[in-house]
Design an enzyme around this catalytic site. Structure first.
Site, PDB file in Angstrom:
ATOM      1  N   GLY A 126     -27.998   3.874  19.934  1.00 59.53           N
ATOM      2  CA  GLY A 126     -28.937   3.821  18.812  1.00 59.53           C
ATOM      3  C   GLY A 126     -28.528   4.678  17.627  1.00 59.53           C
ATOM      4  O   GLY A 126     -29.216   4.713  16.607  1.00 59.53           O
TER       5      GLY A 126
ATOM      6  N   GLY B 221     -20.931   8.116  19.970  1.00 58.31           N
ATOM      7  CA  GLY B 221     -22.256   8.606  19.587  1.00 58.31           C
ATOM      8  C   GLY B 221     -23.300   8.062  20.548  1.00 58.31           C
ATOM      9  O   GLY B 221     -23.022   7.149  21.344  1.00 58.31           O
ATOM     10  N   LEU B 222     -24.485   8.619  20.430  1.00 58.42           N
ATOM     11  CA  LEU B 222     -25.586   8.206  21.314  1.00 58.42           C
ATOM     12  C   LEU B 222     -25.924   6.731  21.120  1.00 58.42           C
ATOM     13  O   LEU B 222     -25.645   6.165  20.055  1.00 58.42           O
ATOM     14  CB  LEU B 222     -26.833   9.029  20.983  1.00 58.42           C
TER      15      LEU B 222
ATOM     16  N   GLY C 247     -26.038   4.140  15.730  1.00 54.55           N
ATOM     17  CA  GLY C 247     -25.628   3.241  14.645  1.00 54.55           C
ATOM     18  C   GLY C 247     -24.178   2.790  14.726  1.00 54.55           C
ATOM     19  O   GLY C 247     -23.645   2.212  13.774  1.00 54.55           O
TER      20      GLY C 247
ATOM     21  N   SER D  66     -19.066   6.559  24.863  1.00 57.81           N
ATOM     22  CA  SER D  66     -18.003   7.466  25.350  1.00 57.81           C
ATOM     23  C   SER D  66     -18.469   8.924  25.342  1.00 57.81           C
ATOM     24  O   SER D  66     -17.993   9.721  24.541  1.00 57.81           O
ATOM     25  CB  SER D  66     -16.712   7.282  24.548  1.00 57.81           C
TER      26      SER D  66
HETATM   27  P1  ADP Z   1     -25.379   1.937  18.729  1.00 58.43           P
HETATM   28  O1  ADP Z   1     -24.296   0.909  18.603  1.00 58.43           O
HETATM   29  O2  ADP Z   1     -24.913   3.316  18.352  1.00 58.43           O
HETATM   30  O3  ADP Z   1     -26.081   1.910  20.046  1.00 58.43           O
HETATM   31  P2  ADP Z   1     -26.838   0.213  16.995  1.00 58.43           P
HETATM   32  O4  ADP Z   1     -25.966   0.016  15.791  1.00 58.43           O
HETATM   33  O5  ADP Z   1     -26.867  -0.866  18.024  1.00 58.43           O
HETATM   34  O6  ADP Z   1     -26.491   1.620  17.648  1.00 58.43           O
HETATM   35  O7  ADP Z   1     -28.326   0.455  16.549  1.00 58.43           O
HETATM   36  C1  ADP Z   1     -28.680   1.334  15.519  1.00 58.43           C
HETATM   37  C2  ADP Z   1     -30.037   0.916  14.962  1.00 58.43           C
HETATM   38  O8  ADP Z   1     -30.430   1.857  13.969  1.00 58.43           O
HETATM   39  C3  ADP Z   1     -29.989  -0.452  14.294  1.00 58.43           C
HETATM   40  O9  ADP Z   1     -31.195  -1.112  14.553  1.00 58.43           O
HETATM   41  C4  ADP Z   1     -29.854  -0.092  12.818  1.00 58.43           C
HETATM   42  O10 ADP Z   1     -30.384  -1.094  11.971  1.00 58.43           O
HETATM   43  C5  ADP Z   1     -30.684   1.184  12.731  1.00 58.43           C
HETATM   44  N1  ADP Z   1     -30.287   2.105  11.652  1.00 58.43           N
HETATM   45  C6  ADP Z   1     -31.141   2.730  10.826  1.00 58.43           C
HETATM   46  N2  ADP Z   1     -30.467   3.510   9.947  1.00 58.43           N
HETATM   47  C7  ADP Z   1     -29.164   3.393  10.240  1.00 58.43           C
HETATM   48  C8  ADP Z   1     -27.980   3.967   9.673  1.00 58.43           C
HETATM   49  N3  ADP Z   1     -28.042   4.825   8.644  1.00 58.43           N
HETATM   50  N4  ADP Z   1     -26.793   3.647  10.234  1.00 58.43           N
HETATM   51  C9  ADP Z   1     -26.737   2.785  11.281  1.00 58.43           C
HETATM   52  N5  ADP Z   1     -27.806   2.210  11.856  1.00 58.43           N
HETATM   53  C10 ADP Z   1     -29.029   2.504  11.343  1.00 58.43           C
END
Ligand code: ADP
Length: 215
Positions: free
Chosen positions: A52, A49-50, A54, A123
């Site tokens: 941010g 996934g993109l 999650g 990925s």
């Molecule tokens: P990734 O690993 O995909 O780059 P991260 O997990 O590092 O993303 O970051 C996601 C951000 O979005 C975190 O700050 C998290 O707290 C926030 N967030 C808000 N809502 C959600 C959700 N439903 N699921 C996952 N993360 C979330």
């Protein structure tokens, strides 16, 4: 100063570095034996996934939930792997491909060790995800698409990377000037724009139970 001339010795070393005269050595203890000791079914949960979206947040919660169930897990996280094993790689298409290839092979070793392995990597390319999938048996691999619209990921921007990418400080940033190819063959979609991270983690755990990956 280092010479860039390829001497016969250098050439021989380059050739030797490639695995040619290598024969697979059968091991006495195999995957089935290792996983029997752990009383678990090893598999790979591949989060895509993109940035941010999650992935890391949910992957962490999932690992905690699996551990609470007595499962032996390991989490391979995109950023963490780039601190060590893949610190020589950047973000060009070729380097992203190599990044995922190496992680796929490492994950295969972990699964072979009997571990429920979680990999959290943007990925972005379908072909790379397919390559990883092809390293595993069907009942060993779950592709988890962590989905959120780009605008929302950019609003969250947990590491300030989108801001930097928009300012032109990070070239080849997925979603900005490098593509993200949406999965077509994912096993499960976790929509983080409508569900909380906790709900997404539960959705995945339920999928694993329903499909016989865990009790
Ligand atoms: P990734 O690993 O995909 O780059 P991260 O997990 O590092 O993303 O970051 C996601 C951000 O979005 C975190 O700050 C998290 O707290 C926030 N967030 C808000 N809502 C959600 C959700 N439903 N699921 C996952 N993360 C979330």
């Amino acid at each position: 100063m280092k010479s860039s001339v390829v001497t016969p010795i250098k050439k021989k070393r380059q050739v030797e570095r490639r695995a040619t005269n290598v024969v697979w050595h059968e091991l006495l203890v195999d995957k089935a034996t290792r996983s029997q000791i752990k009383e678990q079914h090893p598999c790979l949960l591949w989060f895509t996934g993109l940035s941010g979206a999650g992935k890391s947040t949910i992957a962490n919660i999932v690992e905690k939930k699996l551990n609470a169930k007595g499962k032996h897990t390991y989490l391979l996280d995109g950023d963490n792997v780039r601190y060590g094993l893949n610190k020589d790689l950047g973000f060009t298409d070729e380097e992203r491909i190599e990044n995922i290839r190496r992680v796929g092979e490492v994950a295969k070793l972990f699964v072979d060790a009997g571990i429920i392995t979680i990999a959290s990597f943007i990925s972005p390319f379908r072909s790379d995800r397919r390559l990883v999938r092809n390293l595993f048996e069907e009942d060993e691999f779950i592709e988890v698409f962590v989905s959120a619209p780009l605008e929302l990921c950019e609003q969250r921007d947990p590491k300030g990377l989108y801001k930097k990418a928009r300012a032109g400080e990070i070239p080849h940033f997925t979603g900005i000037d490098s593509p993200y190819e949406t999965p077509e063959r994912e096993h499960i979609i976790l929509s983080t724009d409508t569900l909380t991270a906790e709900q997404c983690a539960d959705q995945l755990i339920n999928y694993m139970v329903d499909n016989g990956f865990i009790d």
